[in-house]
Design a protein around this motif. Structure first.
Motif, PDB file in Angstrom:
ATOM      1  N   ILE A 173      52.759  72.760  48.408  1.00 51.63           N
ATOM      2  CA  ILE A 173      52.475  72.517  49.823  1.00 51.63           C
ATOM      3  C   ILE A 173      52.294  73.832  50.564  1.00 51.63           C
ATOM      4  CG2 ILE A 173      53.439  71.633  51.980  1.00 51.63           C
ATOM      5  CD1 ILE A 173      54.773  69.438  50.384  1.00 51.63           C
ATOM      6  N   ASN A 174      53.179  74.775  50.334  1.00 56.40           N
ATOM      7  CA  ASN A 174      53.094  76.064  51.025  1.00 56.40           C
ATOM      8  C   ASN A 174      51.844  76.838  50.637  1.00 56.40           C
ATOM      9  OD1 ASN A 174      55.491  75.677  52.430  1.00 56.40           O
ATOM     10  ND2 ASN A 174      56.750  76.656  50.842  1.00 56.40           N
ATOM     11  N   THR A 175      51.398  76.666  49.398  1.00 56.55           N
ATOM     12  CA  THR A 175      50.203  77.367  48.938  1.00 56.55           C
ATOM     13  C   THR A 175      48.935  76.798  49.558  1.00 56.55           C
ATOM     14  OG1 THR A 175      51.234  77.943  46.824  1.00 56.55           O
ATOM     15  CG2 THR A 175      48.815  77.989  46.920  1.00 56.55           C
ATOM     16  N   LYS A 176      48.835  75.472  49.616  1.00 50.07           N
ATOM     17  CA  LYS A 176      47.619  74.807  50.099  1.00 50.07           C
ATOM     18  C   LYS A 176      47.646  74.480  51.582  1.00 50.07           C
ATOM     19  CE  LYS A 176      48.052  71.442  47.265  1.00 50.07           C
ATOM     20  NZ  LYS A 176      47.848  70.172  46.528  1.00 50.07           N
ATOM     21  N   ASN A 177      48.843  74.436  52.171  1.00 46.90           N
ATOM     22  CA  ASN A 177      48.992  73.977  53.560  1.00 46.90           C
ATOM     23  C   ASN A 177      48.382  72.593  53.757  1.00 46.90           C
ATOM     24  OD1 ASN A 177      50.354  76.299  54.610  1.00 46.90           O
ATOM     25  ND2 ASN A 177      48.392  77.386  54.575  1.00 46.90           N
ATOM     26  N   ASP A 178      48.440  71.800  52.732  1.00 50.05           N
ATOM     27  CA  ASP A 178      47.928  70.432  52.800  1.00 50.05           C
ATOM     28  C   ASP A 178      48.446  69.682  51.574  1.00 50.05           C
ATOM     29  OD1 ASP A 178      46.609  68.169  53.639  1.00 50.05           O
ATOM     30  OD2 ASP A 178      44.583  68.969  53.392  1.00 50.05           O
ATOM     31  N   TYR A 179      48.223  68.377  51.585  1.00 46.67           N
ATOM     32  CA  TYR A 179      48.568  67.568  50.432  1.00 46.67           C
ATOM     33  C   TYR A 179      47.437  67.608  49.398  1.00 46.67           C
ATOM     34  CZ  TYR A 179      51.941  65.449  53.680  1.00 46.67           C
ATOM     35  OH  TYR A 179      52.956  65.230  54.572  1.00 46.67           O
ATOM     36  N   THR A 180      47.760  67.260  48.184  1.00 46.78           N
ATOM     37  CA  THR A 180      46.740  67.006  47.173  1.00 46.78           C
ATOM     38  C   THR A 180      46.083  65.666  47.513  1.00 46.78           C
ATOM     39  OG1 THR A 180      48.009  68.188  45.490  1.00 46.78           O
ATOM     40  CG2 THR A 180      46.294  66.664  44.724  1.00 46.78           C
ATOM     41  N   ILE A 181      44.772  65.675  47.689  1.00 42.55           N
ATOM     42  CA  ILE A 181      44.063  64.485  48.161  1.00 42.55           C
ATOM     43  C   ILE A 181      43.519  63.703  46.966  1.00 42.55           C
ATOM     44  CG2 ILE A 181      42.245  63.596  49.649  1.00 42.55           C
ATOM     45  CD1 ILE A 181      44.486  65.089  51.110  1.00 42.55           C
ATOM     46  N   PRO A 182      43.977  62.471  46.740  1.00 45.27           N
ATOM     47  CA  PRO A 182      43.462  61.685  45.615  1.00 45.27           C
ATOM     48  C   PRO A 182      42.065  61.155  45.901  1.00 45.27           C
ATOM     49  CG  PRO A 182      45.022  60.385  46.886  1.00 45.27           C
ATOM     50  CD  PRO A 182      45.039  61.770  47.475  1.00 45.27           C
ATOM     51  N   PRO A 183      41.243  60.944  44.870  1.00 39.50           N
ATOM     52  CA  PRO A 183      39.886  60.420  45.070  1.00 39.50           C
ATOM     53  C   PRO A 183      39.877  59.093  45.830  1.00 39.50           C
ATOM     54  CG  PRO A 183      40.142  61.226  42.830  1.00 39.50           C
ATOM     55  CD  PRO A 183      41.507  61.257  43.444  1.00 39.50           C
ATOM     56  N   SER A 184      40.882  58.258  45.621  1.00 38.75           N
ATOM     57  CA  SER A 184      40.920  56.973  46.322  1.00 38.75           C
ATOM     58  C   SER A 184      41.040  57.169  47.823  1.00 38.75           C
ATOM     59  CB  SER A 184      42.090  56.129  45.807  1.00 38.75           C
ATOM     60  OG  SER A 184      43.315  56.819  45.983  1.00 38.75           O
ATOM     61  N   HIS A 185      41.703  58.236  48.251  1.00 40.00           N
ATOM     62  CA  HIS A 185      41.800  58.520  49.689  1.00 40.00           C
ATOM     63  C   HIS A 185      40.417  58.775  50.278  1.00 40.00           C
ATOM     64  CE1 HIS A 185      42.884  60.480  53.507  1.00 40.00           C
ATOM     65  NE2 HIS A 185      41.985  61.375  53.159  1.00 40.00           N
ATOM     66  N   ASP A 186      39.623  59.610  49.602  1.00 40.08           N
ATOM     67  CA  ASP A 186      38.289  59.926  50.109  1.00 40.08           C
ATOM     68  C   ASP A 186      37.446  58.659  50.265  1.00 40.08           C
ATOM     69  OD1 ASP A 186      38.801  62.658  50.231  1.00 40.08           O
ATOM     70  OD2 ASP A 186      38.175  62.981  48.160  1.00 40.08           O
ATOM     71  N   ARG A 187      37.530  57.780  49.302  1.00 40.94           N
ATOM     72  CA  ARG A 187      36.766  56.533  49.375  1.00 40.94           C
ATOM     73  C   ARG A 187      37.256  55.645  50.515  1.00 40.94           C
ATOM     74  NH1 ARG A 187      38.374  51.967  47.175  1.00 40.94           N
ATOM     75  NH2 ARG A 187      39.745  53.033  45.680  1.00 40.94           N
ATOM     76  N   LEU A 188      38.557  55.524  50.657  1.00 41.15           N
ATOM     77  CA  LEU A 188      39.116  54.639  51.678  1.00 41.15           C
ATOM     78  C   LEU A 188      38.939  55.200  53.083  1.00 41.15           C
ATOM     79  CD1 LEU A 188      42.351  53.554  49.814  1.00 41.15           C
ATOM     80  CD2 LEU A 188      40.383  52.102  50.379  1.00 41.15           C
ATOM     81  N   ILE A 189      39.020  56.522  53.233  1.00 45.63           N
ATOM     82  CA  ILE A 189      38.870  57.086  54.575  1.00 45.63           C
ATOM     83  C   ILE A 189      37.421  56.967  55.041  1.00 45.63           C
ATOM     84  CG2 ILE A 189      38.312  59.523  54.184  1.00 45.63           C
ATOM     85  CD1 ILE A 189      41.005  58.102  56.538  1.00 45.63           C
TER      86      ILE A 189
END
Length: 292
Positions: A173-189
């Motif tokens: 989290i500290n390295t990316k300053n974000d969550y790991t985004i799963p492919p299903s998230h991209d489709r659903l959003i």
């Protein structure tokens, strides 16, 4: 793991995303909410759904909380976009307890929701969509395999192990300053964005193409289409899609301005001699030539 880590360490507002467990009934969403809820003390937890965040009094219960967890989003109530974005991002808000003066504070809690449907709003901005992290639950558990109060049982036996496991994600989290985004998230959003914005739905439907052709002599050939023609095609698309409410020309142009940069087209406007404002869209063409 990362979402649970951000919740436990109280840094979820820095990542500026609400967690949505989305999917079919009896697929484990409530079990995970139970597990997350029992990782924090009762006094550090509240249950204020986002449809109530525009209320004068309800958001005050987010004050000094570590976790805001709600079992089900209301399918009919719209989420007020500007308030939602401010609270998820931990921006300063005003709220009050009934009978007392209002005061300002920054909500720091993580927001976890579960739902069988995707969030609805009149806010068509990308900012609203960026405030979500959606996990898909698509495997219902057969009735004969369900275990009552499973979340409580898991936490009772594995609380320390769960916290230790979640804490391992802090470096990521500290390295990316974000969550790991799963492919299903991209489709659903994308589905969320299309459901809440009929213009975006139209622009991603394949009915319109962004074209940046180069002619044989190396010169750019940039097609244009008038707003009147494009809006007519959009209107017909909404009527044929069923359940999609079209917007008028003025609102259409405003929503197109929001999409222009990310989709790669340009809006050209000018005023005619008689004072009428005209508009064309450069780099856009209708996929079905008959529609033009």
């Amino acid at each position: 793991q990362e979402a649970m880590c951000a919740t436990i360490f109280g840094i979820a507002s820095e990542l500026q995303r609400a967690i949505l467990l989305y999917g079919v009934p009896h697929s484990g969403k409530s079990v995970l909410l139970d597990i997350v809820s029992q990782l924090v003390p009762d006094k550090a937890r509240c249950a204020i759904p986002p449809s109530e965040w525009n209320d004068k009094f309800a958001p005050v219960h987010l004050h000094d909380k570590l976790l805001n967890v709600c079992g089900e989003l209301n399918e009919k109530d719209l989420i007020k976009g500007d308030r939602f974005k401010s609270i998820v991002a931990g921006e300063e808000i005003s709220a009050a307890y009934k009978g007392r003066d209002s005061f300002k504070f920054r909500p720091r809690c993580a927001h976890w929701f579960a739902s069988n449907h995707l969030p609805r709003t009149e806010d068509t901005s990308e900012g609203f969509n960026r405030r979500w992290l959606i996990f898909e639950f698509d495997r219902p558990v057969p009735t004969n395999q369900r275990i009552l109060r499973l979340g409580e049982l898991i936490v009772a036996e594995e609380r320390e192990a769960i916290v230790s496991w979640a804490a391992q994600a802090i470096d990521r989290i500290n390295t990316k300053n974000d969550y790991t985004i799963p492919p299903s998230h991209d489709r659903l959003i994308r589905e969320v964005a299309n459901n809440n914005n009929s213009v975006r739905f139209f622009m991603t439907s394949g009915k319109v193409k962004v074209v940046r052709d180069t002619s044989p002599d190396g010169q750019k050939t940039l097609p244009r289409i008038s707003e009147a023609k494009l809006h007519d095609v959009y209107w017909s698309f909404c009527l044929s899609a069923g359940g999609v409410k079209p917007v008028g020309r003025r609102a259409f142009r405003g929503k197109m301005r929001e999409l222009a940069y990310s989709m790669g087209f340009k809006i050209i406007t000018w005023t005619t001699d008689d004072g009428t404002e005209e508009c064309e869209y450069e780099c856009l063409t209708v996929a079905d030539k008959k529609a033009q």
